[in-house]
Scaffold this motif. Structure first.
Motif, PDB file in Angstrom:
ATOM      1  N   PHE A   1       0.882  -1.173   0.000  1.00 37.53           N
ATOM      2  CA  PHE A   1       0.000   0.000   0.000  1.00 37.53           C
ATOM      3  C   PHE A   1       0.915   1.217   0.000  1.00 37.53           C
ATOM      4  O   PHE A   1       1.580   1.491   0.995  1.00 37.53           O
ATOM      5  N   PHE A   2       0.961   1.930  -1.111  1.00 36.49           N
ATOM      6  CA  PHE A   2       1.981   2.946  -1.368  1.00 36.49           C
ATOM      7  C   PHE A   2       1.315   4.306  -1.532  1.00 36.49           C
ATOM      8  O   PHE A   2       0.522   4.521  -2.461  1.00 36.49           O
ATOM      9  N   VAL A   3       1.633   5.238  -0.638  1.00 30.59           N
ATOM     10  CA  VAL A   3       1.090   6.594  -0.703  1.00 30.59           C
ATOM     11  C   VAL A   3       2.057   7.490  -1.468  1.00 30.59           C
ATOM     12  O   VAL A   3       3.260   7.480  -1.204  1.00 30.59           O
ATOM     13  N   THR A   4       1.529   8.247  -2.429  1.00 31.70           N
ATOM     14  CA  THR A   4       2.360   9.164  -3.192  1.00 31.70           C
ATOM     15  C   THR A   4       1.519  10.350  -3.641  1.00 31.70           C
ATOM     16  O   THR A   4       0.291  10.262  -3.708  1.00 31.70           O
ATOM     17  N   HIS A   5       2.185  11.465  -3.944  1.00 31.62           N
ATOM     18  CA  HIS A   5       1.509  12.605  -4.561  1.00 31.62           C
ATOM     19  C   HIS A   5       1.877  12.709  -6.032  1.00 31.62           C
ATOM     20  O   HIS A   5       1.415  13.613  -6.734  1.00 31.62           O
ATOM     21  N   ASP A   6       2.698  11.758  -6.509  1.00 31.69           N
ATOM     22  CA  ASP A   6       3.257  11.810  -7.858  1.00 31.69           C
ATOM     23  C   ASP A   6       2.526  10.809  -8.748  1.00 31.69           C
ATOM     24  O   ASP A   6       2.686   9.592  -8.603  1.00 31.69           O
ATOM     25  N   LEU A   7       1.736  11.307  -9.706  1.00 32.09           N
ATOM     26  CA  LEU A   7       0.952  10.431 -10.572  1.00 32.09           C
ATOM     27  C   LEU A   7       1.852   9.556 -11.444  1.00 32.09           C
ATOM     28  O   LEU A   7       1.548   8.377 -11.660  1.00 32.09           O
ATOM     29  N   SER A   8       2.953  10.106 -11.950  1.00 29.13           N
ATOM     30  CA  SER A   8       3.865   9.300 -12.762  1.00 29.13           C
ATOM     31  C   SER A   8       4.397   8.111 -11.965  1.00 29.13           C
ATOM     32  O   SER A   8       4.491   6.988 -12.475  1.00 29.13           O
ATOM     33  N   GLU A   9       4.749   8.352 -10.699  1.00 33.95           N
ATOM     34  CA  GLU A   9       5.230   7.270  -9.844  1.00 33.95           C
ATOM     35  C   GLU A   9       4.152   6.209  -9.676  1.00 33.95           C
ATOM     36  O   GLU A   9       4.427   5.007  -9.737  1.00 33.95           O
ATOM     37  N   ALA A  10       2.922   6.640  -9.472  1.00 37.73           N
ATOM     38  CA  ALA A  10       1.826   5.691  -9.295  1.00 37.73           C
ATOM     39  C   ALA A  10       1.627   4.837 -10.541  1.00 37.73           C
ATOM     40  O   ALA A  10       1.394   3.620 -10.450  1.00 37.73           O
ATOM     41  N   ILE A  11       1.726   5.440 -11.725  1.00 36.70           N
ATOM     42  CA  ILE A  11       1.530   4.680 -12.960  1.00 36.70           C
ATOM     43  C   ILE A  11       2.671   3.688 -13.164  1.00 36.70           C
ATOM     44  O   ILE A  11       2.458   2.561 -13.622  1.00 36.70           O
ATOM     45  N   VAL A  12       3.887   4.063 -12.833  1.00 34.75           N
ATOM     46  CA  VAL A  12       5.026   3.149 -12.934  1.00 34.75           C
ATOM     47  C   VAL A  12       4.812   1.926 -12.044  1.00 34.75           C
ATOM     48  O   VAL A  12       5.091   0.789 -12.448  1.00 34.75           O
ATOM     49  N   LEU A  13       4.286   2.138 -10.837  1.00 35.56           N
ATOM     50  CA  LEU A  13       4.276   1.086  -9.829  1.00 35.56           C
ATOM     51  C   LEU A  13       3.004   0.245  -9.773  1.00 35.56           C
ATOM     52  O   LEU A  13       3.076  -0.971  -9.573  1.00 35.56           O
ATOM     53  N   ALA A  14       1.854   0.845  -9.922  1.00 37.27           N
ATOM     54  CA  ALA A  14       0.625   0.278  -9.364  1.00 37.27           C
ATOM     55  C   ALA A  14      -0.085  -0.745 -10.248  1.00 37.27           C
ATOM     56  O   ALA A  14      -0.126  -0.604 -11.471  1.00 37.27           O
TER      57      ALA A  14
ATOM     58  N   ILE B   1     -12.299   8.329  -1.259  1.00 39.06           N
ATOM     59  CA  ILE B   1     -11.816   7.737  -2.500  1.00 39.06           C
ATOM     60  C   ILE B   1     -12.858   7.975  -3.582  1.00 39.06           C
ATOM     61  O   ILE B   1     -14.019   7.562  -3.444  1.00 39.06           O
ATOM     62  N   VAL B   2     -12.452   8.650  -4.643  1.00 35.49           N
ATOM     63  CA  VAL B   2     -13.383   9.010  -5.716  1.00 35.49           C
ATOM     64  C   VAL B   2     -13.232   8.126  -6.943  1.00 35.49           C
ATOM     65  O   VAL B   2     -14.144   8.058  -7.773  1.00 35.49           O
ATOM     66  N   SER B   3     -12.082   7.439  -7.093  1.00 31.44           N
ATOM     67  CA  SER B   3     -11.887   6.501  -8.196  1.00 31.44           C
ATOM     68  C   SER B   3     -10.930   5.409  -7.756  1.00 31.44           C
ATOM     69  O   SER B   3      -9.987   5.666  -7.006  1.00 31.44           O
ATOM     70  N   ASP B   4     -11.172   4.209  -8.234  1.00 32.95           N
ATOM     71  CA  ASP B   4     -10.294   3.068  -7.993  1.00 32.95           C
ATOM     72  C   ASP B   4     -10.020   2.461  -9.368  1.00 32.95           C
ATOM     73  O   ASP B   4     -10.903   1.851  -9.973  1.00 32.95           O
ATOM     74  N   ILE B   5      -8.820   2.650  -9.868  1.00 31.37           N
ATOM     75  CA  ILE B   5      -8.523   2.424 -11.280  1.00 31.37           C
ATOM     76  C   ILE B   5      -7.521   1.286 -11.436  1.00 31.37           C
ATOM     77  O   ILE B   5      -6.441   1.299 -10.839  1.00 31.37           O
ATOM     78  N   ALA B   6      -7.866   0.298 -12.242  1.00 31.82           N
ATOM     79  CA  ALA B   6      -6.924  -0.758 -12.591  1.00 31.82           C
ATOM     80  C   ALA B   6      -6.019  -0.265 -13.715  1.00 31.82           C
ATOM     81  O   ALA B   6      -6.490   0.278 -14.710  1.00 31.82           O
ATOM     82  N   VAL B   7      -4.716  -0.449 -13.543  1.00 33.16           N
ATOM     83  CA  VAL B   7      -3.746   0.006 -14.534  1.00 33.16           C
ATOM     84  C   VAL B   7      -3.304  -1.211 -15.349  1.00 33.16           C
ATOM     85  O   VAL B   7      -2.678  -2.128 -14.817  1.00 33.16           O
TER      86      VAL B   7
END
Length: 263
Positions: A207-220, A233-239
């Motif tokens: 469970f990884f908290v970040t403010h960086d969207l690029s980091e989230a896309i790399v990892l999640a 939570i307003v969206s829960d998105i599968a990458v």
């Protein structure tokens, strides 16, 4: 071809054979300032399944760290429940370990001694502990630096020690609170790549908290988007980008723009 972005409509996506590693149901957090209530979190529910890597992202002040602190057991929710593998969370425990932005290493201990520190409370003999520490030192690329003090290594290497220190304990849930936020851009990318490599080998639930969207896309595997006032939570998105993810690819930038529009 799978869509690059898919919103998970339900908080529960379990299969018949799999229960959540981490679940939250209708969590709320209300703090009081001079007698006035401040609703920090409201009605947060989700399921995270074993081995998933989830990123939580949102604007400053939306309650990301508050939510992580409740999962860790540092804060009690005002309402709702948290479970780890079916067990209710009421306090900190060895099934959940946290990596913070600041490494918080003991400056008087060597790299190896910092990593081994938590194992002293476990029922391991000295040989088993040393073997476990040596293995994790090798995985994070720090074997040549095992006898160095923290002041003698770089910031990126310190964060590798902090990560190794919790992974050696083999927690069920790894909680990470903007752990790479203080690093320079190159060190940050290196740590993201290392985390993915370790996740692939050890398969912890993260469970990884970040403010960086690029980091989230790399990892999640999934990105949970939060909004504030109150935090929810307003969206829960599968990458669905294939791994390894190329930060410079057109698919990556398209997904970034698509998610960014939801902020």
């Amino acid at each position: 071809m799978k869509p690059l972005l898919k919103t998970i409509r339900s908080v529960s996506v379990r299969t018949e054979s799999q229960l959540p590693a981490l679940s939250a149901r209708r969590l709320s957090a209300v703090f009081h300032n001079e007698g006035r209530p401040n609703i920090v979190l409201a009605d947060i529910s989700f399921d995270i399944f074993p081995g998933q890597l989830i990123c939580l992202i949102g604007p400053s002040g939306c309650g990301k760290t508050t939510l992580l602190s409740m999962i860790a057991g540092f804060l009690k929710p005002t309402g709702g429940e948290i479970h780890v593998n079916g067990r209710p969370v009421s306090r900190p425990g060895p099934d959940r370990c946290v990596v913070f932005q600041q490494d918080a290493l003991f400056p008087w201990l060597t790299v190896e001694e910092n990593i081994a520190f938590g194992l002293k409370r476990r029922s391991r003999n000295r040989k088993e502990s040393r073997q476990a520490v040596t293995r994790i030192l090798d995985l994070v690329g720090l074997l040549p630096f095992r006898n160095y003090l923290p002041d003698a290594i770089s910031g990126g290497m310190k964060q590798r020690v902090a990560l190794a220190r919790v992974l050696v304990l083999r927690p069920e849930i790894l909680l990470m609170d903007e752990p790479f936020g203080a690093l320079d851009a190159q060190s940050r990318e290196d740590m993201q790549d290392l985390l993915l490599e370790l996740w692939g080998k050890l398969k912890p639930t993260i469970f990884f908290v970040t403010h960086d969207l690029s980091e989230a896309i790399v990892l999640a595997d999934r990105i949970m988007l939060m909004d504030k006032a109150p935090g929810r939570i307003v969206s829960d998105i599968a990458v669905n980008l294939p791994r390894p993810r190329k930060r410079e690819s057109d698919q990556f930038h398209l997904l970034y723009k698509t998610i960014r529009q939801r902020f």
